[in-house]
Design a protein around this motif. Structure first.
Motif, PDB file in Angstrom:
ATOM      1  N   TYR A  15       1.456   5.523  -7.610  1.00 23.65           N
ATOM      2  CA  TYR A  15       0.215   6.001  -8.229  1.00 23.65           C
ATOM      3  C   TYR A  15      -0.074   7.459  -7.890  1.00 23.65           C
ATOM      4  CZ  TYR A  15      -0.762   1.054  -9.086  1.00 23.65           C
ATOM      5  OH  TYR A  15      -0.702  -0.247  -9.491  1.00 23.65           O
ATOM      6  N   GLY A  16       0.438   7.926  -6.782  1.00 23.01           N
ATOM      7  CA  GLY A  16       0.236   9.319  -6.393  1.00 23.01           C
ATOM      8  C   GLY A  16       1.338  10.213  -6.914  1.00 23.01           C
ATOM      9  N   ARG A  17       2.416  10.249  -6.173  1.00 21.42           N
ATOM     10  CA  ARG A  17       3.513  11.151  -6.521  1.00 21.42           C
ATOM     11  C   ARG A  17       4.219  10.733  -7.808  1.00 21.42           C
ATOM     12  NH1 ARG A  17       6.435  13.624  -1.556  1.00 21.42           N
ATOM     13  NH2 ARG A  17       5.917  15.511  -2.674  1.00 21.42           N
ATOM     14  N   ASP A  69       0.826  -1.217   0.000  1.00 23.55           N
ATOM     15  CA  ASP A  69       0.000   0.000   0.000  1.00 23.55           C
ATOM     16  C   ASP A  69       0.857   1.262   0.000  1.00 23.55           C
ATOM     17  OD1 ASP A  69      -2.352  -1.447  -0.067  1.00 23.55           O
ATOM     18  OD2 ASP A  69      -2.584  -1.456   2.104  1.00 23.55           O
ATOM     19  N   GLU A  70       1.944   1.249   0.762  1.00 22.76           N
ATOM     20  CA  GLU A  70       2.871   2.390   0.800  1.00 22.76           C
ATOM     21  C   GLU A  70       3.477   2.624  -0.586  1.00 22.76           C
ATOM     22  OE1 GLU A  70       7.403   3.193   2.512  1.00 22.76           O
ATOM     23  OE2 GLU A  70       6.346   1.373   3.082  1.00 22.76           O
ATOM     24  N   LYS A 113       2.334   1.529  -3.569  1.00 24.33           N
ATOM     25  CA  LYS A 113       1.310   1.913  -4.537  1.00 24.33           C
ATOM     26  C   LYS A 113       0.951   3.393  -4.381  1.00 24.33           C
ATOM     27  CE  LYS A 113      -1.941  -1.391  -5.490  1.00 24.33           C
ATOM     28  NZ  LYS A 113      -2.966  -2.407  -5.118  1.00 24.33           N
ATOM     29  N   SER A 114       0.859   3.843  -3.142  1.00 28.77           N
ATOM     30  CA  SER A 114       0.561   5.254  -2.891  1.00 28.77           C
ATOM     31  C   SER A 114       1.646   6.147  -3.491  1.00 28.77           C
ATOM     32  CB  SER A 114       0.438   5.485  -1.384  1.00 28.77           C
ATOM     33  OG  SER A 114       0.218   6.840  -1.120  1.00 28.77           O
ATOM     34  N   LEU A 115       2.889   5.752  -3.319  1.00 23.57           N
ATOM     35  CA  LEU A 115       4.010   6.515  -3.868  1.00 23.57           C
ATOM     36  C   LEU A 115       3.968   6.534  -5.391  1.00 23.57           C
ATOM     37  CD1 LEU A 115       6.778   7.973  -3.459  1.00 23.57           C
ATOM     38  CD2 LEU A 115       7.814   5.710  -3.634  1.00 23.57           C
ATOM     39  N   PRO A 121      -3.534   2.501 -11.941  1.00 25.05           N
ATOM     40  CA  PRO A 121      -3.652   1.685 -10.732  1.00 25.05           C
ATOM     41  C   PRO A 121      -4.103   0.268 -11.070  1.00 25.05           C
ATOM     42  CG  PRO A 121      -4.617   3.838 -10.369  1.00 25.05           C
ATOM     43  CD  PRO A 121      -4.296   3.743 -11.837  1.00 25.05           C
TER      44      PRO A 121
END
Length: 101
Positions: free
Chosen positions: A15-17, A8-9, A11-13, A27
């Motif tokens: 897909y986000g930043r 999750d960490e 993917k957040s990095l 995603p």
């Protein structure tokens, strides 16, 4: 032993930043255990289209190449995760969007 990084960490990095720096990646839900999911995310990131593209002799190119080499050598998922983070951070720094702590 627990992985150093969660999927999750990462993917957040990515897909986000990461997408904010021009990594063209949609995603996706990855199957398998955490290590398999991390390796799949890293492979997708390494092969994704980047706009602007990584440029020669720039830190992000070195980190991108290192990520690709680790994936080819079937390295441990935690090592690949570290390389993935360094690669996305280098794109963040290069595009002026700030580094991830």
């Amino acid at each position: 032993m627990f992985p150093m990084h969660t999927i999750d960490e990462l993917k957040s990095l990515v897909y986000g930043r990461g997408r904010g720096t021009g990594i063209k990646i949609a995603p996706c839900r990855y199957e398998g255990n955490t290590d398999e999911q991390i390796l799949s995310l890293a492979r997708d990131t390494a092969t994704a289209v980047k706009i602007p593209a990584d440029e020669e002799a720039i830190t992000m190119t070195k980190h991108g190449n290192a990520l690709s080499q680790l994936l080819e050598s079937e390295a441990d998922a935690d090592i690949v995760a570290d390389a993935l983070i360094r690669y996305v951070q280098s794109r963040l720094e290069w595009t002026g969007r700030g580094a991830v702590e």
